[in-house]
Motif scaffolding. Structure first.
Motif, short mmCIF file in Angstrom:
data_model
loop_
_atom_site.label_atom_id
_atom_site.label_comp_id
_atom_site.label_asym_id
_atom_site.label_seq_id
_atom_site.Cartn_x
_atom_site.Cartn_y
_atom_site.Cartn_z
N ALA A 147 0.83 -1.21 0.00
CA ALA A 147 0.00 0.00 0.00
C ALA A 147 0.87 1.26 0.00
CB ALA A 147 -0.93 -0.01 1.22
N ARG A 148 1.99 1.22 0.69
CA ARG A 148 2.89 2.37 0.71
C ARG A 148 3.48 2.62 -0.68
NH1 ARG A 148 6.80 0.08 5.29
NH2 ARG A 148 5.24 -1.29 6.23
N LEU A 149 3.90 1.54 -1.32
CA LEU A 149 4.48 1.66 -2.65
C LEU A 149 3.44 2.15 -3.65
CD1 LEU A 149 6.96 1.27 -4.46
CD2 LEU A 149 6.25 -1.11 -4.79
N ALA A 150 2.20 1.66 -3.52
CA ALA A 150 1.13 2.08 -4.42
C ALA A 150 0.85 3.57 -4.27
CB ALA A 150 -0.14 1.27 -4.14
N LEU A 151 0.89 4.07 -3.04
CA LEU A 151 0.70 5.51 -2.81
C LEU A 151 1.80 6.31 -3.50
CD1 LEU A 151 -0.54 7.98 -1.41
CD2 LEU A 151 0.87 7.44 0.59
N LEU A 152 3.03 5.87 -3.35
CA LEU A 152 4.16 6.58 -3.96
C LEU A 152 4.04 6.57 -5.49
CD1 LEU A 152 6.68 8.02 -2.83
CD2 LEU A 152 7.97 5.93 -3.27
N ARG A 153 3.62 5.44 -6.03
CA ARG A 153 3.46 5.33 -7.48
C ARG A 153 2.36 6.27 -7.99
NH1 ARG A 153 3.17 0.21 -7.60
NH2 ARG A 153 0.90 0.04 -7.61
N GLN A 154 1.24 6.33 -7.28
CA GLN A 154 0.16 7.25 -7.65
C GLN A 154 0.62 8.70 -7.58
OE1 GLN A 154 -4.00 6.29 -6.10
NE2 GLN A 154 -2.75 4.99 -4.80
N ALA A 155 1.39 9.02 -6.54
CA ALA A 155 1.85 10.40 -6.35
C ALA A 155 2.68 10.85 -7.54
CB ALA A 155 2.66 10.51 -5.06
N VAL A 176 9.10 3.49 2.57
CA VAL A 176 9.13 2.73 1.32
C VAL A 176 10.59 2.34 1.09
CG1 VAL A 176 8.70 2.74 -1.16
CG2 VAL A 176 7.18 4.02 0.38
N PRO A 177 10.92 1.07 1.24
CA PRO A 177 12.33 0.66 1.10
C PRO A 177 12.97 1.20 -0.17
CG PRO A 177 11.01 -1.18 1.88
CD PRO A 177 10.04 -0.08 1.55
N ALA A 178 14.21 1.64 -0.05
CA ALA A 178 14.90 2.30 -1.16
C ALA A 178 14.97 1.41 -2.39
CB ALA A 178 16.30 2.72 -0.71
N HIS A 179 15.14 0.10 -2.21
CA HIS A 179 15.26 -0.78 -3.38
C HIS A 179 13.93 -0.89 -4.12
CE1 HIS A 179 13.64 -3.71 -0.44
NE2 HIS A 179 13.23 -4.39 -1.49
N LEU A 180 12.79 -0.80 -3.37
CA LEU A 180 11.49 -0.82 -4.04
C LEU A 180 11.26 0.48 -4.79
CD1 LEU A 180 9.13 -2.53 -1.44
CD2 LEU A 180 10.12 -3.50 -3.52
N ALA A 181 11.64 1.60 -4.16
CA ALA A 181 11.51 2.90 -4.85
C ALA A 181 12.38 2.91 -6.10
CB ALA A 181 11.91 4.02 -3.90
N ALA A 182 13.58 2.37 -6.00
CA ALA A 182 14.49 2.34 -7.15
C ALA A 182 13.93 1.51 -8.29
CB ALA A 182 15.86 1.81 -6.72
N LEU A 186 12.84 5.70 -8.84
CA LEU A 186 12.76 6.78 -7.87
C LEU A 186 13.96 6.75 -6.93
CD1 LEU A 186 8.98 6.46 -6.89
CD2 LEU A 186 9.99 8.10 -8.50
N ARG A 187 14.46 7.92 -6.60
CA ARG A 187 15.55 8.04 -5.64
C ARG A 187 14.99 8.34 -4.26
NH1 ARG A 187 20.20 11.76 -8.57
NH2 ARG A 187 20.70 10.34 -10.29
N HIS A 208 12.17 11.58 -8.88
CA HIS A 208 12.56 10.80 -10.05
C HIS A 208 14.08 10.67 -10.09
CE1 HIS A 208 8.81 10.11 -12.11
NE2 HIS A 208 8.44 11.37 -11.91
N ALA A 209 14.55 9.51 -10.55
CA ALA A 209 15.99 9.25 -10.57
C ALA A 209 16.73 10.22 -11.48
CB ALA A 209 16.25 7.81 -11.01
N ASP A 210 16.07 10.71 -12.52
CA ASP A 210 16.75 11.63 -13.44
C ASP A 210 16.53 13.09 -13.07
OD1 ASP A 210 14.09 11.63 -13.99
OD2 ASP A 210 14.26 11.24 -16.14
#
Length: 263
Positions: A147-155, A176-182, A186-187, A208-210
């Motif tokens: 659910a945390r990752l889904a929120l970040l993705r929607q954002a 949101v664990p850094a490896h999941l964000a990556a 995402l950074r 965003h990573a870039d």
């Protein structure tokens, strides 16, 4: 005198500002007692934490600033002090009592009652441009990792390429664990702990990573005091060493005559 001016005059009084702050605490505690998983914390964010979160938002950016879980509005107030126009604020709050309070405190902001974890649906009719930043006080650690990752993705689907998602937590690691964000390009950036908040909190910024614009961490007050005390200690030790070298015996004879000392 109009009712609006009378209310503004009452709120301007130092005594009434204290009463209002105490009533905010009472509302937050009551909300926590009724639903601890929803409120997350027993008290609102402290001013040091609120100010640090607001510092992560660029006032020169364009587009709305979305705040998730504003509660009684301490971070909202810090955003205004940061220079964010009230008209740019979109406040997403689930608790009806807090929505009513926010509407009274911030009449020019857009108050949206809804589920922040269904962010795209909740904000579907409330955004006229991509948000420049999303500032979250949601208790993410009470939700499953998915659910945390889904929120970040929607954002980040809502924000532009330079958007920032700013989240505080009472945990040590990123909600949101850094490896999941990556894995979603995402950074994750961790800022210094806010020791003066009770309990101490940490801020994480996702982008965003870039995106080339990292957050410049604000100096932590306690770290600053520790550095100053260490510097003063070194200066005192250096002065003592110089004094000892001047008072050291030369040619077997002390520079200080013991008989001349007064105690």
């Amino acid at each position: 005198m109009s009712a609006h001016r009378r209310q503004a005059k009452l709120l301007a009084s130092p005594k009434n500002r204290i009463d209002l702050r105490l009533s905010d605490e009472a509302r937050f505690i009551r909300s926590w007692l009724e639903n601890p998983l929803l409120a997350g914390a027993i008290t609102p964010s402290g001013r040091f934490l609120a100010r640090a979160m607001a510092q992560c938002v660029d006032p020169a950016s364009t587009g709305p600033i979305v705040e998730l879980g504003p509660g009684t509005g301490p971070v909202t107030q810090a955003l205004l002090a940061r220079g964010i126009a009230q008209e740019r604020l979109v406040l997403v709050e689930f608790e009806p009592t807090f929505c009513h309070l926010l509407a009274q405190k911030f009449p020019k902001a857009k108050i949206v009652r809804g589920d922040a974890y269904r962010l795209a649906d909740t904000l579907a009719a409330s955004l006229d441009a991509p948000p420049a930043a999303i500032v979250s006080s949601l208790p993410l650690l009470t939700k499953p990792e998915a659910a945390r990752l889904a929120l970040l993705r929607q954002a980040f689907e809502l924000m532009g390429p330079d958007g920032r998602f700013i989240q505080f937590t009472y945990g040590v690691k990123s909600p949101v664990p850094a490896h999941l964000a990556a894995s979603h390009h995402l950074r994750t950036q961790s800022l210094a702990p806010i020791w003066l908040n009770l309990p101490p909190a940490r801020i994480f910024v996702y982008r965003h990573a870039d995106c080339p614009h990292a957050i410049e961490p604000q100096p932590d007050m306690i770290d600053k005091l520790l550095r100053q005390s260490r510097r003063f200690g070194r200066e005192i030790r250096d002065e003592l060493e110089v004094a000892r070298s001047r008072l050291a015996p030369k040619g077997g004879k002390s520079l200080i005559d013991p008989k001349s000392r007064r105690f």
